[in-house]
Design a protein around this motif. Structure first.
Motif, PDB file in Angstrom:
ATOM      1  N   LYS A 113      85.955  65.497  12.241  1.00  0.00           N
ATOM      2  CA  LYS A 113      86.487  65.927  10.946  1.00  0.00           C
ATOM      3  C   LYS A 113      85.363  66.581  10.155  1.00  0.00           C
ATOM      4  CE  LYS A 113      90.053  62.408  10.547  1.00  0.00           C
ATOM      5  NZ  LYS A 113      90.970  61.816   9.564  1.00  0.00           N
ATOM      6  N   PRO A 114      85.385  67.895  10.014  1.00  0.00           N
ATOM      7  CA  PRO A 114      84.312  68.562   9.266  1.00  0.00           C
ATOM      8  C   PRO A 114      84.286  68.122   7.805  1.00  0.00           C
ATOM      9  CG  PRO A 114      85.584  70.134  10.563  1.00  0.00           C
ATOM     10  CD  PRO A 114      86.332  68.849  10.584  1.00  0.00           C
ATOM     11  N   ALA A 115      83.126  68.227   7.200  1.00  0.00           N
ATOM     12  CA  ALA A 115      82.973  67.899   5.784  1.00  0.00           C
ATOM     13  C   ALA A 115      83.882  68.788   4.946  1.00  0.00           C
ATOM     14  CB  ALA A 115      81.520  68.094   5.360  1.00  0.00           C
ATOM     15  N   GLY A 116      84.558  68.190   3.975  1.00  0.00           N
ATOM     16  CA  GLY A 116      85.313  68.951   2.989  1.00  0.00           C
ATOM     17  C   GLY A 116      86.724  69.315   3.379  1.00  0.00           C
ATOM     18  N   TYR A 117      86.985  69.542   4.666  1.00  0.00           N
ATOM     19  CA  TYR A 117      88.326  69.973   5.053  1.00  0.00           C
ATOM     20  C   TYR A 117      88.813  69.282   6.336  1.00  0.00           C
ATOM     21  CZ  TYR A 117      86.022  73.254   8.317  1.00  0.00           C
ATOM     22  OH  TYR A 117      85.258  73.825   9.317  1.00  0.00           O
ATOM     23  N   GLY A 118      88.276  68.081   6.589  1.00  0.00           N
ATOM     24  CA  GLY A 118      88.739  67.326   7.746  1.00  0.00           C
ATOM     25  C   GLY A 118      90.151  66.804   7.529  1.00  0.00           C
ATOM     26  N   GLY A 119      91.001  66.991   8.513  1.00  0.00           N
ATOM     27  CA  GLY A 119      92.411  66.656   8.379  1.00  0.00           C
ATOM     28  C   GLY A 119      92.735  65.201   8.660  1.00  0.00           C
ATOM     29  N   VAL A 120      94.026  64.913   8.665  1.00  0.00           N
ATOM     30  CA  VAL A 120      94.548  63.557   8.816  1.00  0.00           C
ATOM     31  C   VAL A 120      94.891  63.282  10.273  1.00  0.00           C
ATOM     32  CG1 VAL A 120      96.451  62.016   8.198  1.00  0.00           C
ATOM     33  CG2 VAL A 120      95.508  63.577   6.500  1.00  0.00           C
ATOM     34  N   THR A 121      94.556  62.069  10.733  1.00  0.00           N
ATOM     35  CA  THR A 121      95.109  61.544  11.972  1.00  0.00           C
ATOM     36  C   THR A 121      96.106  60.471  11.561  1.00  0.00           C
ATOM     37  OG1 THR A 121      93.030  61.944  13.138  1.00  0.00           O
ATOM     38  CG2 THR A 121      94.622  60.476  14.199  1.00  0.00           C
ATOM     39  N   SER A 122      97.390  60.780  11.662  1.00  0.00           N
ATOM     40  CA  SER A 122      98.423  59.904  11.132  1.00  0.00           C
ATOM     41  C   SER A 122      98.436  58.555  11.842  1.00  0.00           C
ATOM     42  CB  SER A 122      99.795  60.568  11.272  1.00  0.00           C
ATOM     43  OG  SER A 122      99.849  61.772  10.538  1.00  0.00           O
ATOM     44  N   TRP A 123      99.048  57.573  11.187  1.00  0.00           N
ATOM     45  CA  TRP A 123      99.196  56.255  11.788  1.00  0.00           C
ATOM     46  C   TRP A 123      99.885  56.364  13.142  1.00  0.00           C
ATOM     47  CZ3 TRP A 123      96.838  51.965  10.461  1.00  0.00           C
ATOM     48  CH2 TRP A 123      96.395  51.796   9.146  1.00  0.00           C
ATOM     49  N   HIS A 124      99.325  55.676  14.139  1.00  0.00           N
ATOM     50  CA  HIS A 124      99.882  55.753  15.491  1.00  0.00           C
ATOM     51  C   HIS A 124      99.388  54.569  16.317  1.00  0.00           C
ATOM     52  CE1 HIS A 124      95.868  57.505  15.965  1.00  0.00           C
ATOM     53  NE2 HIS A 124      95.945  57.228  17.262  1.00  0.00           N
ATOM     54  N   GLN A 125      99.945  54.448  17.507  1.00  0.00           N
ATOM     55  CA  GLN A 125      99.422  53.586  18.576  1.00  0.00           C
ATOM     56  C   GLN A 125      99.082  54.499  19.740  1.00  0.00           C
ATOM     57  OE1 GLN A 125     103.221  51.427  18.489  1.00  0.00           O
ATOM     58  NE2 GLN A 125     102.033  49.526  18.567  1.00  0.00           N
ATOM     59  N   ASP A 126      98.074  54.140  20.515  1.00  0.00           N
ATOM     60  CA  ASP A 126      97.653  54.998  21.625  1.00  0.00           C
ATOM     61  C   ASP A 126      98.603  54.935  22.824  1.00  0.00           C
ATOM     62  OD1 ASP A 126      95.419  55.878  20.246  1.00  0.00           O
ATOM     63  OD2 ASP A 126      94.102  54.348  21.120  1.00  0.00           O
ATOM     64  N   ALA A 127      98.925  53.739  23.272  1.00  0.00           N
ATOM     65  CA  ALA A 127      99.634  53.578  24.546  1.00  0.00           C
ATOM     66  C   ALA A 127     100.940  54.369  24.621  1.00  0.00           C
ATOM     67  CB  ALA A 127      99.875  52.096  24.841  1.00  0.00           C
ATOM     68  N   PRO A 128     101.773  54.387  23.572  1.00  0.00           N
ATOM     69  CA  PRO A 128     103.011  55.161  23.678  1.00  0.00           C
ATOM     70  C   PRO A 128     102.801  56.663  23.848  1.00  0.00           C
ATOM     71  CG  PRO A 128     103.174  53.550  21.912  1.00  0.00           C
ATOM     72  CD  PRO A 128     101.735  53.586  22.328  1.00  0.00           C
ATOM     73  N   LEU A 129     101.597  57.146  23.515  1.00  0.00           N
ATOM     74  CA  LEU A 129     101.297  58.569  23.658  1.00  0.00           C
ATOM     75  C   LEU A 129     100.764  58.903  25.053  1.00  0.00           C
ATOM     76  CD1 LEU A 129      99.538  59.137  20.211  1.00  0.00           C
ATOM     77  CD2 LEU A 129     101.966  59.354  20.773  1.00  0.00           C
ATOM     78  N   TRP A 130     100.661  57.900  25.915  1.00  0.00           N
ATOM     79  CA  TRP A 130     100.114  58.076  27.258  1.00  0.00           C
ATOM     80  C   TRP A 130     101.142  57.624  28.307  1.00  0.00           C
ATOM     81  CZ3 TRP A 130      95.198  54.881  25.724  1.00  0.00           C
ATOM     82  CH2 TRP A 130      94.422  55.639  24.828  1.00  0.00           C
ATOM     83  N   PRO A 131     102.294  58.306  28.394  1.00  0.00           N
ATOM     84  CA  PRO A 131     103.404  57.794  29.209  1.00  0.00           C
ATOM     85  C   PRO A 131     103.287  58.040  30.708  1.00  0.00           C
ATOM     86  CG  PRO A 131     104.051  59.837  28.144  1.00  0.00           C
ATOM     87  CD  PRO A 131     102.683  59.507  27.615  1.00  0.00           C
TER      88      PRO A 131
END
Length: 290
Positions: A113-131
């Protein structure tokens, strides 16, 4: 080596700070290597040679003026990051936390995340994203290359959430939480009941600062995410995700790493090949590929 008390803390909360694993020189080497890869750019690696699996701004579509650089498998183009995925303390800790004596790399990923304009990593769980792997990859190691603070968008964790099962669909309803002031205000979820005093009684997210060179471990079902970085400090880090010898390929799933798996459905992922290197065999560290 992690203490028994640290292992118990991890199983209770779903996350743990394992302490400092890199000295100043080691941190600087990884920062320099990351900058080299960023300067090379997504199109700068040869098509027929080693290259990251994925290299993009992961929030561009929803936040055009913001950035979170995601680089998957930077270890494939950097000896320093290849050594890091084999780090003796980290590998031993993953073994203790998973009770596994065979470990392979699932993948790594830079999240910068760069200084000043680093974005959001929304709430999540990892395992469901690795099917494409089952059972779920149990534990990840997250190493800070800068102080990850509340001000520059450190991760937030939800204690006990790894015991609540797959709740990814609910977490997607919390995508409106993006500022540090409101990031922990998760509403509308009642933790499932169950036996044991270790079951959490409520959803109580908290910021999870990690200092430069420290490693943080989290379970793949632990609820986590991170808000904007509006500070004047960058937040560079690498997450390293590991598989145990029990992992099997799920052909029906989709993931960026699927292109590198040439196995029948249900085959053990310890046969998946060079993109998923062993870091431990029979309880002993595995040598780096020459």
């Amino acid at each position: 080596m992690l203490t028994d008390e640290q292992v118990a803390e991890f199983h209770r909360n779903g996350f743990l700070n394992g302490g400092r694993v890199l000295d100043d020189a080691g941190v600087q080497e990884l920062r320099d290597e990351l900058q080299r890869v960023l300067d090379t750019g997504p199109e700068g690696f040869p098509e027929d040679g080693p290259r990251p699996v994925l290299f993009h701004n992961m929030v561009r579509d929803r936040e055009p003026e913001r950035c979170v650089w995601q680089i998957v498998n930077i270890w494939e183009v950097s000896g320093a990051y290849q050594r890091l995925i084999h780090h003796p303390f980290i590998v031993d800790a993953i073994s203790r936390l998973t009770e596994a004596d065979e470990l392979m790399v699932w993948h790594d990923q830079i999240q910068y995340k760069p200084a000043g304009y680093g974005g959001v990593t929304s709430w999540h769980q990892d395992a469901p994203l690795w099917p494409i792997i089952r059972p779920m990859t149990p534990v990840s190691a997250w190493v800070a290359l800068d102080d990850a603070t509340v001000e520059n968008g450190c991760m937030w964790m939800t204690p006990g959430s790894h015991q609540w099962g797959n709740q990814i669909e609910f977490l997607r309803t919390q995508a409106h939480l993006n500022q540090v002031e409101d990031f922990g205000r998760i509403e509308g979820f009642t933790p499932p009941g169950g036996n044991g005093a270790e079951k959490a009684k409520k959803v109580a997210p908290r910021p999870w600062p990690v200092k430069t060179g420290e490693v943080s471990f989290h379970h793949s079902l632990t609820w986590h995410g991170s808000p904007f970085n509006r500070s004047d400090q960058p937040r560079r880090a690498i997450a390293m995700h590991y598989m145990t010898g029990a992992s099997r390929f799920v052909a029906s799933g989709q993931h960026v790493m699927k292109a590198f798996v040439d196995l029948p459905d249900g085959a053990p992922m310890n046969q998946a090949g060079e993109h998923f290197p062993f870091v431990m065999r029979n309880g002993k560290p595995a040598a780096l590929a020459g």
